[in-house]
Write a protein that holds these residues in place. Structure first.
Motif, PDB file in Angstrom:
ATOM      1  N   ALA A   1       0.832  -1.212   0.000  1.00  0.00           N
ATOM      2  CA  ALA A   1       0.000   0.000   0.000  1.00  0.00           C
ATOM      3  C   ALA A   1       0.860   1.254   0.000  1.00  0.00           C
ATOM      4  O   ALA A   1       0.548   2.242  -0.675  1.00  0.00           O
ATOM      5  CB  ALA A   1      -0.928  -0.002   1.211  1.00  0.00           C
ATOM      6  N   HIS A   2       1.971   1.228   0.732  1.00  0.00           N
ATOM      7  CA  HIS A   2       2.850   2.400   0.781  1.00  0.00           C
ATOM      8  C   HIS A   2       3.550   2.632  -0.556  1.00  0.00           C
ATOM      9  O   HIS A   2       3.888   3.772  -0.893  1.00  0.00           O
ATOM     10  CB  HIS A   2       3.860   2.250   1.916  1.00  0.00           C
ATOM     11  N   ILE A   3       3.786   1.570  -1.333  1.00  0.00           N
ATOM     12  CA  ILE A   3       4.322   1.756  -2.690  1.00  0.00           C
ATOM     13  C   ILE A   3       3.314   2.528  -3.536  1.00  0.00           C
ATOM     14  O   ILE A   3       3.665   3.477  -4.246  1.00  0.00           O
ATOM     15  CB  ILE A   3       4.628   0.402  -3.357  1.00  0.00           C
ATOM     16  N   LEU A   4       2.053   2.117  -3.455  1.00  0.00           N
ATOM     17  CA  LEU A   4       1.006   2.786  -4.234  1.00  0.00           C
ATOM     18  C   LEU A   4       0.886   4.256  -3.826  1.00  0.00           C
ATOM     19  O   LEU A   4       0.672   5.139  -4.670  1.00  0.00           O
ATOM     20  CB  LEU A   4      -0.331   2.069  -4.053  1.00  0.00           C
ATOM     21  N   GLU A   5       1.056   4.512  -2.534  1.00  0.00           N
ATOM     22  CA  GLU A   5       1.001   5.896  -2.060  1.00  0.00           C
ATOM     23  C   GLU A   5       2.230   6.680  -2.506  1.00  0.00           C
ATOM     24  O   GLU A   5       2.139   7.877  -2.801  1.00  0.00           O
ATOM     25  CB  GLU A   5       0.826   5.896  -0.543  1.00  0.00           C
TER      26      GLU A   5
ATOM     27  N   GLN B   1      -4.030   7.956  -0.252  1.00  0.00           N
ATOM     28  CA  GLN B   1      -4.143   6.743   0.561  1.00  0.00           C
ATOM     29  C   GLN B   1      -4.611   5.599  -0.322  1.00  0.00           C
ATOM     30  O   GLN B   1      -5.423   5.807  -1.246  1.00  0.00           O
ATOM     31  CB  GLN B   1      -5.110   6.934   1.728  1.00  0.00           C
ATOM     32  N   CYS B   2      -4.085   4.432  -0.069  1.00  0.00           N
ATOM     33  CA  CYS B   2      -4.491   3.243  -0.808  1.00  0.00           C
ATOM     34  C   CYS B   2      -6.002   3.059  -0.702  1.00  0.00           C
ATOM     35  O   CYS B   2      -6.572   3.184   0.381  1.00  0.00           O
ATOM     36  CB  CYS B   2      -3.757   2.031  -0.240  1.00  0.00           C
TER      37      CYS B   2
ATOM     38  N   ALA C   1      -5.540   2.009   5.754  1.00  0.00           N
ATOM     39  CA  ALA C   1      -6.558   2.390   4.776  1.00  0.00           C
ATOM     40  C   ALA C   1      -7.912   1.784   5.120  1.00  0.00           C
ATOM     41  O   ALA C   1      -8.956   2.425   4.957  1.00  0.00           O
ATOM     42  CB  ALA C   1      -6.127   1.973   3.376  1.00  0.00           C
ATOM     43  N   ALA C   2      -7.900   0.533   5.594  1.00  0.00           N
ATOM     44  CA  ALA C   2      -9.154  -0.121   5.980  1.00  0.00           C
ATOM     45  C   ALA C   2      -9.751   0.564   7.204  1.00  0.00           C
ATOM     46  O   ALA C   2     -10.968   0.783   7.277  1.00  0.00           O
ATOM     47  CB  ALA C   2      -8.908  -1.598   6.261  1.00  0.00           C
ATOM     48  N   ARG C   3      -8.902   0.933   8.170  1.00  0.00           N
ATOM     49  CA  ARG C   3      -9.398   1.634   9.369  1.00  0.00           C
ATOM     50  C   ARG C   3     -10.008   2.986   9.011  1.00  0.00           C
ATOM     51  O   ARG C   3     -11.006   3.404   9.589  1.00  0.00           O
ATOM     52  CB  ARG C   3      -8.249   1.840  10.358  1.00  0.00           C
ATOM     53  N   ALA C   4      -9.377   3.666   8.040  1.00  0.00           N
ATOM     54  CA  ALA C   4      -9.840   5.006   7.658  1.00  0.00           C
ATOM     55  C   ALA C   4     -11.076   4.969   6.772  1.00  0.00           C
ATOM     56  O   ALA C   4     -11.689   6.007   6.523  1.00  0.00           O
ATOM     57  CB  ALA C   4      -8.709   5.746   6.937  1.00  0.00           C
TER      58      ALA C   4
END
Length: 452
Positions: free
Chosen positions: A287-291, A297-298, A344-347
């Motif tokens: 996910a941090h790569i995508l960001e 945010q992913c 990302a899921a939490r947000a």
């Protein structure tokens, strides 16, 4: 020739960017362990696994010391046990306990292959093994299970899909006192590869040699660090090129370890799975790569496109570093095992619908997703059917590993600890798919299956 710059770069990758060999996995055929007497069959199974794998862990540790390369897991995959159950007719859990004992005695982290291949229907041992999965996973520690319910050539076995919804739910129920870990060790596949070294879906396919060594590399942190050094105005062609170059370096290290381990153990080197496999550790996240590519945010709009580019670039770079690429190979998106995915899921940025879209362009599928404990078996079956359809139509591997969190509701969290991580219970649709699931039968293979 290696030069000092290459050496220092690799040291930095290992020390600061979480580069590791995620697993060396020994695949062992158990076809010659079939016997009409299950006690004799289990004795053959234990002896064969022990004789082949007794030096696997020590060999991995010796290579770690020699090269300074972390090898996080040493694992075993075996022939789908349903094939042995069909011959012996005994209790499949007896095989599971034999596998567990062998895994403990040789010191590996996991053993995979308590599996069945039912994409076109059930053979004598298949249904018996599948129905025993919840008990097998609750009564063992290191055994992992998988079931292949569909393929591009065969279509989707909806009778198996219906059955697996209840099995996933029962596996969670049987281990509710242990964070529902049973469901975390169970994967439902479409187009399952025979040489995958990653758990929980690894099994040793019938077309594989008697014994083989497969390697799974990792390195999301290395890719993210490389992209972080690029200017913000670098175009996406340059970004993809940087990912390719970095994947090449990561895979080259896996090639070195696989070749060395194969030589020391005296078994053939099979494949390198060049997947980017994340962990809950900060800095080791897909996910941090995508960001880093440019998403706030992913899960936001653009995530699927960024992931498609990442997955493709990883494969293009990795395949140049080894002539033996296989398994899943690409980018994994297991929610609880990826620090960025968890955030990302939490947000609320990452929903199960967005994850499903992402699975159309990544390595596997809906992986390590925590769902409400009161989710019905039919809903779990429908999630499996959706993922299988993506895999079937796109001629790719897809899978489902969801964990019904018994006693928990949306927004609450399940915590496995260690590599499996933790994550929030994600929201699912409330409308029922039961009528469709209860129809059973088969979804026919798509037209693109006719390639001859």
């Amino acid at each position: 020739m290696l030069n000092m710059t290459d050496i220092m770069e690799t040291i930095t990758m290992i020390q600061d960017e979480n580069l590791d060999i995620r697993t060396i996995t020994m695949g062992i055929s158990l076809l010659d362990c079939c016997d009409s007497d299950i006690d004799k069959s289990c004795e053959k199974v234990y002896n064969k696994i022990y004789n082949y794998a007794k030096d696997l862990v020590k060999t991995g540790e010796d290579i770690e010391k020699k090269y300074g390369i972390p090898i996080v897991n040493k694992r075993i995959s075996v022939t789908p046990i349903a094939m042995l159950v069909g011959a012996s007719g005994g209790d499949p859990v007896q095989y599971a306990k034999t596998l567990d004992r062998a895994a403990k005695d040789v010191g590996v982290n996991f053993i995979g292959g308590f599996s069945a291949l039912v994409h076109k229907g059930f053979s004598p041992g298949d249904k018996k093994l599948i129905e025993s999965i919840p008990r097998a996973l609750s009564e063992t520690d290191f055994v992992c299970s998988s079931v292949n319910i569909g393929s591009t050539k065969a279509g989707i076995n909806m009778d198996a899909v219906k059955l697996m919804g209840g099995i996933v739910k029962a596996a969670a129920e049987e281990t509710k006192d242990r964070q529902c870990i049973g469901a975390a060790k169970l994967v439902v596949f479409c187009n399952a590869p025979e040489d995958n070294p990653f758990m929980a879906g690894a099994f040793h396919g019938p077309g594989e040699p008697d014994c083989v060594l497969n390697v799974g590399v990792s390195g999301p942190g290395v890719v993210r660090a490389a992209l972080a050094k690029m200017p913000d105005d670098a175009d996406l062609t340059e970004v993809a090129d940087m990912i390719k170059k970095t994947a090449f370096k990561i895979t080259r290290m896996g090639q070195l370890v696989g070749t060395e381990a194969s030589k020391r153990l005296g078994v053939p080197f099979g494949i390198i799975d060049l997947s980017l496999a994340p962990t809950p550790a900060i800095g080791d996240s897909v996910a941090h790569i995508l960001e880093e590519i440019g998403l706030e945010q992913c899960g936001t709009h653009g995530t699927t496109a960024a992931l498609a580019m990442l997955n493709d670039a990883v494969k293009k770079g990795g395949v140049m570093a080894s002539s033996n690429v296989g398994g899943l190979s690409g980018a994994f998106i297991p929610v609880t095992e990826d620090a960025g995915m968890i955030d990302a899921a939490r947000a609320g940025s990452l929903s199960i619908e967005k994850l499903e879209a992402m699975t159309a362009v990544c390595s596997v599928g809906l992986d390590m997703i925590v769902i409400p404990g009161d989710t019905t078996p039919e809903t779990i079956s429908a999630i499996i059917a959706d993922e299988a359809a993506i895999g079937m139509v796109n001629s790719k591997t897809t899978a489902v590993r969801v964990i019904p969190a018994v006693g928990l509701k949306e927004g609450e969290e399940l915590d496995f600890g260690g590599l499996l991580g933790n994550g929030p219970v994600m929201k699912l649709h409330s409308k029922s798919p039961a009528k469709m699931i209860n129809r059973g039968g088969r979804i026919p293979a798509p037209l693109q299956s006719l390639k001859n």
